[in-house]
Design a protein around this motif. Sequence first.
Motif, PDB file in Angstrom:
ATOM      1  N   PRO A   3     -25.625 -74.385   7.132  1.00  0.00           N
ATOM      2  CA  PRO A   3     -24.628 -74.949   7.675  1.00  0.00           C
ATOM      3  C   PRO A   3     -23.851 -74.858   8.507  1.00  0.00           C
ATOM      4  O   PRO A   3     -23.406 -74.179   8.731  1.00  0.00           O
ATOM      5  CB  PRO A   3     -23.520 -75.147   5.876  1.00  0.00           C
ATOM      6  CG  PRO A   3     -24.061 -73.327   5.736  1.00  0.00           C
ATOM      7  CD  PRO A   3     -25.110 -73.333   5.767  1.00  0.00           C
ATOM      8  N   VAL A  16     -30.906 -72.177   4.853  1.00  0.00           N
ATOM      9  CA  VAL A  16     -30.466 -73.457   4.500  1.00  0.00           C
ATOM     10  C   VAL A  16     -29.289 -72.724   5.684  1.00  0.00           C
ATOM     11  O   VAL A  16     -28.230 -71.596   5.555  1.00  0.00           O
ATOM     12  CB  VAL A  16     -30.152 -73.828   3.745  1.00  0.00           C
ATOM     13  CG1 VAL A  16     -28.884 -74.903   3.658  1.00  0.00           C
ATOM     14  CG2 VAL A  16     -31.268 -74.009   2.452  1.00  0.00           C
ATOM     15  N   ASN A  67     -27.949 -77.855   7.615  1.00  0.00           N
ATOM     16  CA  ASN A  67     -27.229 -79.145   7.234  1.00  0.00           C
ATOM     17  C   ASN A  67     -25.600 -79.057   7.294  1.00  0.00           C
ATOM     18  O   ASN A  67     -25.152 -78.466   8.465  1.00  0.00           O
ATOM     19  CB  ASN A  67     -27.597 -78.784   5.363  1.00  0.00           C
ATOM     20  CG  ASN A  67     -26.750 -77.991   5.124  1.00  0.00           C
ATOM     21  OD1 ASN A  67     -26.744 -76.336   5.765  1.00  0.00           O
ATOM     22  ND2 ASN A  67     -26.187 -77.292   3.976  1.00  0.00           N
ATOM     23  N   ARG A  68     -25.111 -80.546   7.193  1.00  0.00           N
ATOM     24  CA  ARG A  68     -23.975 -81.188   6.997  1.00  0.00           C
ATOM     25  C   ARG A  68     -23.460 -80.861   8.406  1.00  0.00           C
ATOM     26  O   ARG A  68     -22.307 -80.245   8.958  1.00  0.00           O
ATOM     27  CB  ARG A  68     -23.161 -79.579   6.308  1.00  0.00           C
ATOM     28  CG  ARG A  68     -23.178 -79.369   4.776  1.00  0.00           C
ATOM     29  CD  ARG A  68     -22.429 -78.327   4.086  1.00  0.00           C
ATOM     30  NE  ARG A  68     -22.750 -77.602   2.523  1.00  0.00           N
ATOM     31  CZ  ARG A  68     -21.527 -77.175   1.766  1.00  0.00           C
ATOM     32  NH1 ARG A  68     -20.875 -76.616   2.719  1.00  0.00           N
ATOM     33  NH2 ARG A  68     -22.516 -76.813   0.718  1.00  0.00           N
ATOM     34  N   ILE A  86     -30.331 -79.037  -1.704  1.00  0.00           N
ATOM     35  CA  ILE A  86     -31.980 -79.665  -0.095  1.00  0.00           C
ATOM     36  C   ILE A  86     -32.874 -79.154  -1.104  1.00  0.00           C
ATOM     37  O   ILE A  86     -33.595 -80.245  -1.220  1.00  0.00           O
ATOM     38  CB  ILE A  86     -31.522 -78.619   1.447  1.00  0.00           C
ATOM     39  CG1 ILE A  86     -29.966 -79.037   1.448  1.00  0.00           C
ATOM     40  CG2 ILE A  86     -32.937 -78.864   1.636  1.00  0.00           C
ATOM     41  CD1 ILE A  86     -29.645 -78.197   3.044  1.00  0.00           C
ATOM     42  N   VAL A  97     -32.788 -74.978   7.349  1.00  0.00           N
ATOM     43  CA  VAL A  97     -32.630 -76.450   7.736  1.00  0.00           C
ATOM     44  C   VAL A  97     -31.542 -76.512   7.940  1.00  0.00           C
ATOM     45  O   VAL A  97     -30.173 -75.534   7.189  1.00  0.00           O
ATOM     46  CB  VAL A  97     -32.145 -77.352   6.167  1.00  0.00           C
ATOM     47  CG1 VAL A  97     -31.495 -78.310   6.195  1.00  0.00           C
ATOM     48  CG2 VAL A  97     -34.015 -77.122   5.885  1.00  0.00           C
ATOM     49  N   GLY A 146     -25.437 -75.393   0.877  1.00  0.00           N
ATOM     50  CA  GLY A 146     -26.144 -76.379   0.028  1.00  0.00           C
ATOM     51  C   GLY A 146     -27.731 -75.883  -0.088  1.00  0.00           C
ATOM     52  O   GLY A 146     -28.042 -77.132   0.117  1.00  0.00           O
ATOM     53  N   TYR A 178     -25.573 -86.280   7.357  1.00  0.00           N
ATOM     54  CA  TYR A 178     -25.445 -85.211   6.728  1.00  0.00           C
ATOM     55  C   TYR A 178     -26.350 -84.189   7.416  1.00  0.00           C
ATOM     56  O   TYR A 178     -25.671 -82.669   7.712  1.00  0.00           O
ATOM     57  CB  TYR A 178     -24.400 -85.504   5.612  1.00  0.00           C
ATOM     58  CG  TYR A 178     -23.719 -84.194   4.145  1.00  0.00           C
ATOM     59  CD1 TYR A 178     -22.211 -83.903   5.352  1.00  0.00           C
ATOM     60  CD2 TYR A 178     -23.981 -83.738   3.931  1.00  0.00           C
ATOM     61  CE1 TYR A 178     -21.595 -83.556   5.061  1.00  0.00           C
ATOM     62  CE2 TYR A 178     -22.952 -82.798   3.776  1.00  0.00           C
ATOM     63  CZ  TYR A 178     -22.195 -82.165   4.170  1.00  0.00           C
ATOM     64  OH  TYR A 178     -21.072 -81.462   4.220  1.00  0.00           O
ATOM     65  N   TYR A 179     -27.332 -84.485   6.997  1.00  0.00           N
ATOM     66  CA  TYR A 179     -28.319 -83.464   7.052  1.00  0.00           C
ATOM     67  C   TYR A 179     -28.777 -83.220   8.180  1.00  0.00           C
ATOM     68  O   TYR A 179     -29.540 -84.750   9.565  1.00  0.00           O
ATOM     69  CB  TYR A 179     -29.334 -83.782   6.122  1.00  0.00           C
ATOM     70  CG  TYR A 179     -28.892 -82.891   4.286  1.00  0.00           C
ATOM     71  CD1 TYR A 179     -28.196 -81.672   4.309  1.00  0.00           C
ATOM     72  CD2 TYR A 179     -28.621 -83.945   4.259  1.00  0.00           C
ATOM     73  CE1 TYR A 179     -27.717 -81.509   3.155  1.00  0.00           C
ATOM     74  CE2 TYR A 179     -27.651 -84.022   2.697  1.00  0.00           C
ATOM     75  CZ  TYR A 179     -27.137 -82.497   2.292  1.00  0.00           C
ATOM     76  OH  TYR A 179     -26.634 -82.507   0.993  1.00  0.00           O
ATOM     77  N   GLN A 191     -33.468 -87.887   6.059  1.00  0.00           N
ATOM     78  CA  GLN A 191     -33.705 -86.711   6.755  1.00  0.00           C
ATOM     79  C   GLN A 191     -34.353 -86.080   5.948  1.00  0.00           C
ATOM     80  O   GLN A 191     -34.922 -84.135   5.778  1.00  0.00           O
ATOM     81  CB  GLN A 191     -32.050 -85.969   6.986  1.00  0.00           C
ATOM     82  CG  GLN A 191     -31.163 -87.200   7.996  1.00  0.00           C
ATOM     83  CD  GLN A 191     -31.947 -86.395   9.446  1.00  0.00           C
ATOM     84  OE1 GLN A 191     -32.235 -85.305   9.752  1.00  0.00           O
ATOM     85  NE2 GLN A 191     -32.173 -87.772  10.486  1.00  0.00           N
TER      86      GLN A 191
END
Length: 247
Positions: free
Chosen positions: A193, A191, A222-223, A68, A220, A64, A236-237, A34
């Motif tokens: 989440p 980023v 994420n999580r 990243i 992005v 995060g 996870y991403y 990822q």
Amino acid sequence: MALFKKKKQLDSSSMKNGVGLITVTKPTSSIAEQFRTIRTNVQFSSADRQLKTLLFTSADPSEGKSTISANVAVTWADQGNKVLLIDSDLRRPAVARSFRVSNSQGLTTILTAKQANLSESIHETEVPNLYVLPSGPVPPNPSELLNSSKMDQLLKVLKEQFDIIILDVPPVNKVTDAQILASKVDGVILVVPQGIALKGAVLRARDLLKKVNANLIGAVLNRVTDAASGGYYGGYYGGYYGTDDKK
């Protein structure tokens, strides 16, 4: 699938222990893949313009961006590029811990020295082609240092020495540091989440970046869990998506 949720607690684990470098410890995992996907999508998003400086930030703390930025830096180095990761979070630094290097000298000592010696502050890592510039001692005036002419000169010098420079920067909504640096770099990644970020906070961060004419090239997510992502390529991403309203 909930994209935004209520506020979480501040997490200091990355400051104490560093972030997880799964691109180093498990390079063949789906999560490491990822991170390579993020790198590839960023490269394709700027096909007409070479990115030399790329900034990772988030709306709020503990979302995060340090994890990243560090892992994406590894994937860029894996391609044979000479990469420098700068810990520009002078308030909650994590790069020195993550790569097990000294933080006695770094960005702050360079910016405050009359004659800076870059070789004393920039560290070669165990990852071939990847170098890190830790934050250095936490200063009383981070914003003033980052907004100084010395910072401009430093980026200019470093761009001559490295193929790409990645900056780990504080959250946009908390301090002005991210806005200052976003106006100095070629591209910005936000980023976000899943299930943690507040929708209003993300929109405010986007607006603050637009006010300084930052080149926000994407975000992005994420999580992301397997269940939420569909479970095939999910990890996870969750990946990367571009924005429609570039500057």
